[in-house]
Motif scaffolding. Sequence first.
Motif, mmCIF file in Angstrom:
data_model
loop_
_atom_site.group_PDB
_atom_site.id
_atom_site.type_symbol
_atom_site.label_atom_id
_atom_site.label_comp_id
_atom_site.label_asym_id
_atom_site.label_seq_id
_atom_site.Cartn_x
_atom_site.Cartn_y
_atom_site.Cartn_z
ATOM 1 N N LEU A 90 0.857 -1.183 0.000
ATOM 2 C CA LEU A 90 0.000 0.000 0.000
ATOM 3 C C LEU A 90 0.898 1.240 0.000
ATOM 4 N N PRO A 92 1.893 4.468 1.566
ATOM 5 C CA PRO A 92 1.613 5.040 2.893
ATOM 6 C C PRO A 92 0.826 6.344 2.790
ATOM 7 N N GLY A 121 0.491 -6.148 9.888
ATOM 8 C CA GLY A 121 0.116 -5.718 8.532
ATOM 9 C C GLY A 121 1.029 -4.585 8.113
ATOM 10 N N GLY A 123 3.099 -3.951 5.559
ATOM 11 C CA GLY A 123 3.167 -3.428 4.181
ATOM 12 C C GLY A 123 4.564 -2.957 3.839
ATOM 13 N N CYS A 126 6.175 1.165 6.806
ATOM 14 C CA CYS A 126 6.220 2.602 7.152
ATOM 15 C C CYS A 126 6.003 2.867 8.645
ATOM 16 N N ILE A 127 5.038 2.165 9.266
ATOM 17 C CA ILE A 127 4.772 2.437 10.695
ATOM 18 C C ILE A 127 5.946 1.918 11.532
ATOM 19 N N LEU A 143 4.895 -7.596 11.195
ATOM 20 C CA LEU A 143 4.315 -8.831 10.654
ATOM 21 C C LEU A 143 3.495 -8.542 9.407
ATOM 22 N N ASP A 144 3.558 -9.438 8.452
ATOM 23 C CA ASP A 144 2.653 -9.373 7.297
ATOM 24 C C ASP A 144 2.460 -10.780 6.741
ATOM 25 N N SER A 146 2.051 -11.153 3.499
ATOM 26 C CA SER A 146 2.555 -11.120 2.129
ATOM 27 C C SER A 146 4.085 -11.141 2.096
ATOM 28 N N ASN A 170 -0.108 -15.177 9.117
ATOM 29 C CA ASN A 170 -1.467 -14.716 8.871
ATOM 30 C C ASN A 170 -2.105 -14.429 10.224
ATOM 31 N N ILE A 171 -2.405 -13.174 10.468
ATOM 32 C CA ILE A 171 -2.900 -12.809 11.803
ATOM 33 C C ILE A 171 -4.278 -13.422 12.075
ATOM 34 N N LEU A 172 -4.953 -13.838 11.003
ATOM 35 C CA LEU A 172 -6.286 -14.442 11.171
ATOM 36 C C LEU A 172 -6.216 -15.944 11.444
ATOM 37 N N PRO A 193 -4.907 -2.314 9.579
ATOM 38 C CA PRO A 193 -5.243 -3.510 8.793
ATOM 39 C C PRO A 193 -6.182 -3.158 7.635
ATOM 40 N N LEU A 215 -5.460 -7.040 -1.257
ATOM 41 C CA LEU A 215 -5.164 -7.747 0.004
ATOM 42 C C LEU A 215 -4.958 -6.759 1.157
ATOM 43 N N ALA A 216 -4.450 -5.568 0.818
ATOM 44 C CA ALA A 216 -4.155 -4.560 1.842
ATOM 45 C C ALA A 216 -5.367 -3.705 2.170
ATOM 46 N N PHE A 227 -10.332 -8.174 11.095
ATOM 47 C CA PHE A 227 -8.932 -8.031 11.516
ATOM 48 C C PHE A 227 -8.840 -7.443 12.921
HETATM 49 C C1 LIG Z 1 -3.883 -1.245 5.001
HETATM 50 S S1 LIG Z 1 -2.384 -2.132 4.658
HETATM 51 C C2 LIG Z 1 -1.297 -1.282 5.762
HETATM 52 C C3 LIG Z 1 0.123 -1.226 5.291
HETATM 53 C C4 LIG Z 1 1.027 -0.312 6.132
HETATM 54 N N1 LIG Z 1 1.057 -0.739 7.522
HETATM 55 C C5 LIG Z 1 0.539 1.131 6.056
HETATM 56 O O1 LIG Z 1 0.020 1.626 7.070
HETATM 57 O O2 LIG Z 1 0.690 1.765 4.996
HETATM 58 C C6 LIG Z 1 -2.705 -3.689 5.420
HETATM 59 C C7 LIG Z 1 -1.580 -4.708 5.396
HETATM 60 O O3 LIG Z 1 -2.073 -5.913 6.000
HETATM 61 C C8 LIG Z 1 -1.539 -7.034 5.316
HETATM 62 N N2 LIG Z 1 -2.449 -8.176 5.525
HETATM 63 C C9 LIG Z 1 -3.584 -8.487 4.861
HETATM 64 N N3 LIG Z 1 -4.120 -9.608 5.344
HETATM 65 C C10 LIG Z 1 -3.304 -10.028 6.357
HETATM 66 C C11 LIG Z 1 -3.322 -11.141 7.240
HETATM 67 N N4 LIG Z 1 -4.304 -12.039 7.178
HETATM 68 N N5 LIG Z 1 -2.326 -11.267 8.152
HETATM 69 C C12 LIG Z 1 -1.330 -10.356 8.213
HETATM 70 N N6 LIG Z 1 -1.262 -9.280 7.404
HETATM 71 C C13 LIG Z 1 -2.237 -9.116 6.480
HETATM 72 C C14 LIG Z 1 -1.466 -6.592 3.860
HETATM 73 O O4 LIG Z 1 -0.522 -7.372 3.137
HETATM 74 C C15 LIG Z 1 -1.060 -5.122 4.023
HETATM 75 O O5 LIG Z 1 0.324 -4.971 3.968
#
Ligand SMILES: C[S@@+](CC[C@H](N)C(=O)[O-])C[C@H]1O[C@@H](n2cnc3c(N)ncnc32)[C@H](O)[C@@H]1O
Length: 287
Positions: A90, A92, A121, A123, A126-127, A143-144, A146, A170-172, A193, A215-216, A227
Motif C-alpha cells: 500500500l 503510505p 500488517g 506493508g 512505514c509504521i 508482521l505481514d 505477504s 497470517n494474523i487471522l 489492517p 489484500l491490503a 482483523f
Molecule cells: C492497510 S495495509 C497497511 C500497510 C502499512 N502498515 C501502512 O500503514 O501503509 C494492510 C496490510 O495488512 C496485510 N495483511 C492483509 N491480510 C493479512 C493477514 N491475514 N495477516 C497479516 N497481514 C495481512 C497486507 O498485506 C497489508 O500490507
Amino acid sequence: MKLKDIQQQFHLELDDIYGKEEVDSFFFLLIESFYNLTRIKLAMDPETLVNDSSKLKEALELLKEEQPIQYILGETEFYGLPFKVNPYTLIPRPETEELVEWIIKHQPKLNHETLNILDIGTGSGCIAISLAKNIPNAKVYALDVSPEALKMARQNAELNNVSIEFIEANILNPDTWSDAFKSMSFSVIVSNPPYVREQEKQLMKPNVLNNEPHLALFVKDENPLLFYKAIAQYASSNLEKQGALFFEINEFLGREMIHLLTSNHFVNIQLKQDIFKKDRMIKGEKN
Ligand SMILES: C[S@@+](CC[C@H](N)C(=O)[O-])C[C@H]1O[C@@H](n2cnc3c(N)ncnc32)[C@H](O)[C@@H]1O
C-alpha cells in the motif's frame, strides 16, 4: 530533446485527467528522480536538454493509465523518511503519519528500558520503521502475510538504517504463528489492517482501486472488523499490563470500534480524528 517540450506534451495529454498543477508536480518529481534536476534549475535554464527521454515517455504512458506516481517513481516519503513502494505494498497515507505521531507522543508513559513494539500488517514497513527511527529504546517487530510486502519492508528498514524483526504470518490464522510469536509480550501493538468494505469501493478513486493491492485494502461487508477482532484478541493476551493497542480505523466504524475494545476489556479508550475531522484512529490500554 528539450525538457520543456516534453513538459508541454505532459500537459497536452494529462491536464484533462489531473489538472495543470498536479501534472507540473508529477513532471518535476520525475525529472528530479530520473535526471537529478530541480524545478528551479529548469526555470533558470528552460532550454535544458536530455539525451534519453524514454523513461519520461514511459512514465507519461503510465500516468495516462492513472497509475500512482509513487509506483512509477518506486518511492515515496512517510514521516520525513524515504520508502520504496511497489504494487505489493500500500502507498503510505498521511493519516497513518498521524497515528505514528500519536504513538510517539504516547510512549514516554511506558517507562521501560526496552519497548517491544509490534506492527501488524506492515506493508512497506512505514509504521514500524518510523517508530524504530523515532523511539530510541524500541525493539520493533513487523508482521505481514505477504512475502512480497515483507521483502520491500526489509529493503526499507535497510534504507533507513534501522533494525526490525520481520515475521511472516497470517494474523487471522493462529496455525501460521510460531510458538515464539504466540508467547511474545509487547508494550505497544499497532495495526492499520485492511478496513475498506466492498460496499465502499464506489467511493474510491480509480487509481487506488485499479492499482493498489486489494489484500491490503478490502474486507467483506458482513464482517468489516474481522482483523480488529483477531488483533484485539491477540493483544488481550500478548500486551503487558498498561500496554497500548493502537489502530487506524474505517472512519464510519468508530462507534463499533469503541464497542469492540470495551468488550475486550481495554481501558482508557480514546477515539481520535484525523486532520480532516474523520474518526481515524483509536487507542486502548490493557488493564
Ligand atoms: C492497510 S495495509 C497497511 C500497510 C502499512 N502498515 C501502512 O500503514 O501503509 C494492510 C496490510 O495488512 C496485510 N495483511 C492483509 N491480510 C493479512 C493477514 N491475514 N495477516 C497479516 N497481514 C495481512 C497486507 O498485506 C497489508 O500490507
